[in-house]
Write an enzyme that holds these catalytic residues in place. Structure first.
Site, PDB file in Angstrom:
ATOM      1  N   GLY A  69       9.696  -1.498  -1.919  1.00 51.02           N
ATOM      2  CA  GLY A  69       9.665  -1.650  -0.470  1.00 51.02           C
ATOM      3  C   GLY A  69       8.618  -0.780   0.193  1.00 51.02           C
ATOM      4  O   GLY A  69       7.720  -0.254  -0.447  1.00 51.02           O
TER       5      GLY A  69
ATOM      6  N   HIS B  51       2.872  -2.423   1.761  1.00 53.80           N
ATOM      7  CA  HIS B  51       1.544  -2.272   2.353  1.00 53.80           C
ATOM      8  C   HIS B  51       0.667  -3.391   1.823  1.00 53.80           C
ATOM      9  O   HIS B  51       1.135  -4.276   1.091  1.00 53.80           O
ATOM     10  CB  HIS B  51       0.979  -0.881   2.048  1.00 53.80           C
ATOM     11  CG  HIS B  51       1.021  -0.519   0.587  1.00 53.80           C
ATOM     12  ND1 HIS B  51       0.317  -1.210  -0.378  1.00 53.80           N
ATOM     13  CD2 HIS B  51       1.717   0.441  -0.085  1.00 53.80           C
ATOM     14  CE1 HIS B  51       0.545  -0.676  -1.565  1.00 53.80           C
ATOM     15  NE2 HIS B  51       1.412   0.332  -1.423  1.00 53.80           N
ATOM     16  N   GLU B  52      -0.585  -3.344   2.178  1.00 49.52           N
ATOM     17  CA  GLU B  52      -1.502  -4.421   1.830  1.00 49.52           C
ATOM     18  C   GLU B  52      -1.587  -4.634   0.307  1.00 49.52           C
ATOM     19  O   GLU B  52      -1.829  -5.756  -0.153  1.00 49.52           O
ATOM     20  CB  GLU B  52      -2.876  -4.118   2.430  1.00 49.52           C
ATOM     21  CG  GLU B  52      -3.923  -5.192   2.270  1.00 49.52           C
ATOM     22  CD  GLU B  52      -3.466  -6.599   2.655  1.00 49.52           C
ATOM     23  OE1 GLU B  52      -2.592  -6.730   3.549  1.00 49.52           O
ATOM     24  OE2 GLU B  52      -3.967  -7.563   2.040  1.00 49.52           O
ATOM     25  N   GLY B  53      -1.382  -3.566  -0.477  1.00 47.08           N
ATOM     26  CA  GLY B  53      -1.374  -3.724  -1.932  1.00 47.08           C
ATOM     27  C   GLY B  53      -0.278  -4.688  -2.375  1.00 47.08           C
ATOM     28  O   GLY B  53      -0.532  -5.643  -3.129  1.00 47.08           O
ATOM     29  N   HIS B  54       0.939  -4.466  -1.861  1.00 44.16           N
ATOM     30  CA  HIS B  54       2.042  -5.382  -2.189  1.00 44.16           C
ATOM     31  C   HIS B  54       1.737  -6.805  -1.695  1.00 44.16           C
ATOM     32  O   HIS B  54       2.015  -7.779  -2.390  1.00 44.16           O
ATOM     33  CB  HIS B  54       3.342  -4.922  -1.518  1.00 44.16           C
ATOM     34  CG  HIS B  54       3.809  -3.565  -1.914  1.00 44.16           C
ATOM     35  ND1 HIS B  54       3.688  -2.472  -1.079  1.00 44.16           N
ATOM     36  CD2 HIS B  54       4.400  -3.108  -3.050  1.00 44.16           C
ATOM     37  CE1 HIS B  54       4.205  -1.402  -1.681  1.00 44.16           C
ATOM     38  NE2 HIS B  54       4.628  -1.752  -2.878  1.00 44.16           N
TER      39      HIS B  54
ATOM     40  N   GLN C 287      -2.480  -2.856 -10.382  1.00 41.86           N
ATOM     41  CA  GLN C 287      -3.262  -1.992 -11.271  1.00 41.86           C
ATOM     42  C   GLN C 287      -3.199  -0.536 -10.806  1.00 41.86           C
ATOM     43  O   GLN C 287      -3.456   0.377 -11.571  1.00 41.86           O
ATOM     44  CB  GLN C 287      -4.716  -2.491 -11.322  1.00 41.86           C
ATOM     45  CG  GLN C 287      -5.697  -1.613 -12.082  1.00 41.86           C
ATOM     46  CD  GLN C 287      -5.395  -1.526 -13.573  1.00 41.86           C
ATOM     47  OE1 GLN C 287      -4.631  -2.325 -14.108  1.00 41.86           O
ATOM     48  NE2 GLN C 287      -5.991  -0.544 -14.246  1.00 41.86           N
TER      49      GLN C 287
ATOM     50  N   MET D 254      -4.025   2.361  -1.755  1.00 42.70           N
ATOM     51  CA  MET D 254      -2.836   2.215  -0.920  1.00 42.70           C
ATOM     52  C   MET D 254      -1.591   2.592  -1.708  1.00 42.70           C
ATOM     53  O   MET D 254      -1.461   2.256  -2.885  1.00 42.70           O
ATOM     54  CB  MET D 254      -2.727   0.784  -0.417  1.00 42.70           C
ATOM     55  CG  MET D 254      -3.801   0.483   0.605  1.00 42.70           C
ATOM     56  SD  MET D 254      -3.360  -0.921   1.626  1.00 42.70           S
ATOM     57  CE  MET D 254      -4.877  -1.077   2.573  1.00 42.70           C
TER      58      MET D 254
ATOM     59  N   ARG E 172       3.627   6.211  -0.591  1.00 42.78           N
ATOM     60  CA  ARG E 172       3.746   7.661  -0.453  1.00 42.78           C
ATOM     61  C   ARG E 172       2.629   8.265   0.414  1.00 42.78           C
ATOM     62  O   ARG E 172       2.689   9.450   0.742  1.00 42.78           O
ATOM     63  CB  ARG E 172       3.769   8.332  -1.830  1.00 42.78           C
ATOM     64  CG  ARG E 172       5.067   8.074  -2.595  1.00 42.78           C
ATOM     65  CD  ARG E 172       5.180   8.919  -3.854  1.00 42.78           C
ATOM     66  NE  ARG E 172       6.496   8.814  -4.487  1.00 42.78           N
ATOM     67  CZ  ARG E 172       6.770   8.058  -5.549  1.00 42.78           C
ATOM     68  NH1 ARG E 172       5.825   7.324  -6.116  1.00 42.78           N
ATOM     69  NH2 ARG E 172       7.989   8.031  -6.044  1.00 42.78           N
TER      70      ARG E 172
END
Lengths: 290, 290
Positions: A31, A34-37, A149, A185, A188
């Site tokens: 949860g 962010h843009e990575g997810h 990655q 990103m 944390r």
């Protein structure tokens, strides 16, 4: 569609979704998306008819004293972001839903792949990760699962678990998504103070400098010792940065290597603390076979 | 239909068998089938459209010095018996087919359930069992899997693994099948000399005597200590029998108990050596709630 909290609800959705004739992609997350997810969710949507995003802060991958309780959570925002990126379902189970009472079964990948890097500083972490991912795979039964990655070691370990246990799905690893200044990103990143946030770019810059040195043509440009020195020297230039590790290892097994060999991927990986916040980043290093 | 040796062949059979609209039962075995296995195959056939019998002598559940190399094998006979009992497919993979090169992932159920009984004398055994059964479940993807009560601890552990990891199948445990004189059927019975074979009936007789004592109405008839004594005294009457263990434990968790409580199943389990051959047997003990 709303947030699904129980396995029973998920199964009744699954039964109604004509799973037999449609493919399903799973994006497991903790949860605070962010843009990575979101890039993982979009990749999943591009390759599958249906996409499930799981949001589960998994207690077994945190050691006592780590940030399990304080890990940032915002399920309503996660739901909005996941649906906007193409998710069909957000699965947000309670701990007791995933770990049944008296649960004591673990899935563990052994060897260098789990002992090195984050496995050295967080010895119980990956056993928690493989156990919960195995459980999520069994509950959701996806055709494909998507990992970033950014957590390179985690991705290698999960691919190995799936291969070793013959789990019936494909694992896809998507590229790291970075802020404008190059910081990878991470949920944390919100822990960082303004000054820490500024200095945190040194992880990516250090890795970038190693890449440049590898391609510099110097005599020792393929030396792992030299490349680690390049990264460490750069990070040490930031007064708030405390290095946890800087390592360059075999890109698949995470075994020790002395030099970057043509045609063989190596993984340069760093973990750095800023105050209580621990950040990781990595870059695959390779030189062409001539 | 012939013996299937590879995962690829099994998957192509599976793809052709209209799995989407038919149920499949799996009977995992180490081969050298006897009537006990055949009863599992018949149970599987009665409840499923298709039945796969796997025959795989799993190296990871044998410790060095145990009988992995000498474990009895006869795949042609196994094939005939399995098909006669109702199997559609006999899956007989090589070790390298199940354990891919560099394989190092394990599935482990922790706690009393794996530490007691055979787990005490064979500390790595059940980790090998749960790992291979997990792999077979992932390859075959059955709706139901069948195990014998003869290996009571194994059955409890596999049920727990399936529950803890939310594996999408049902586990059915079938009753012990015995020879005419009461000896539990086992592939290892072929190891016994004529005299050992004669004395080996003491495992079942000892358990039977405990059952009788439990129902005798004596003051101490529910005492675990007393019931163990009854079994041990009987087995010790056979000069070739060397007791490995005689235990009475909670019938689900295998935790220690002092007495048989009304409405709660206890497992009386014995392991006895005759020369190099180690035999096991068990009986569920219970008293009615009044």
């Amino acid at each position: 569609m709303s947030i699904i909290k129980t396995i029973e609800e998920l199964e009744s959705w699954s039964a109604g979704a004509d799973r037999k004739n449609r493919t399903l992609g799973l994006v497991p997350t903790m949860g605070y998306l962010h843009e990575g997810h979101c890039s993982l969710i979009r990749a999943a949507k591009a390759e599958n008819d249906l996409v499930v995003v799981s949001v589960f802060v998994n207690p077994t991958q945190f050691a006592p004293g780590e940030d399990f309780e304080s890990y940032p959570r915002n399920i309503e925002r996660d739901y909005e972001l996941a649906i906007a990126a193409g998710a069909d379902v957000v699965f947000n189970p309670e701990v007791g839903e995933i770990y049944v009472p008296g649960s004591s079964t673990f899935v563990e990948v052994t060897g260098d792949i789990t002992k090195k890097l984050c496995g050295a500083s967080r010895p119980t972490h990956f056993k928690g990760v493989t156990t919960v991912v195995n459980i999520l795979f069994n509950i959701v039964r996806p055709d494909r699962a998507y990992f970033g990655q950014k957590d390179a070691q985690q991705a290698l370990i999960i691919k190995k678990m799936v291969r070793d246990l013959h789990m019936p799905l494909e694992v896809t690893v998507c590229p790291i998504v970075r802020e404008a200044d190059g910081l990878a990103m991470s949920s944390r990143n919100v822990y960082l103070s303004a000054e820490e946030r500024k200095q945190a770019v040194c992880l990516n810059c250090g890795l970038q400098k190693a890449w440049e040195y590898l391609n510099s043509g110097s005599d020792d440009s393929r030396s792992v010792r030299k490349l680690i020195e390049v990264i460490e020297n750069h990070i040490k230039g930031q007064d708030l940065a405390v290095i946890d590790y800087v390592r360059i290892l075999d890109g698949e097994t995470l075994e020790e290597i002395n030099g970057i060999e043509p045609g063989k991927a190596a993984l340069a990986a760093v973990a750095v603390r800023f105050g209580k916040t621990r950040l990781i980043d990595n870059r695959v290093l390779s030189v062409e076979v001539r």
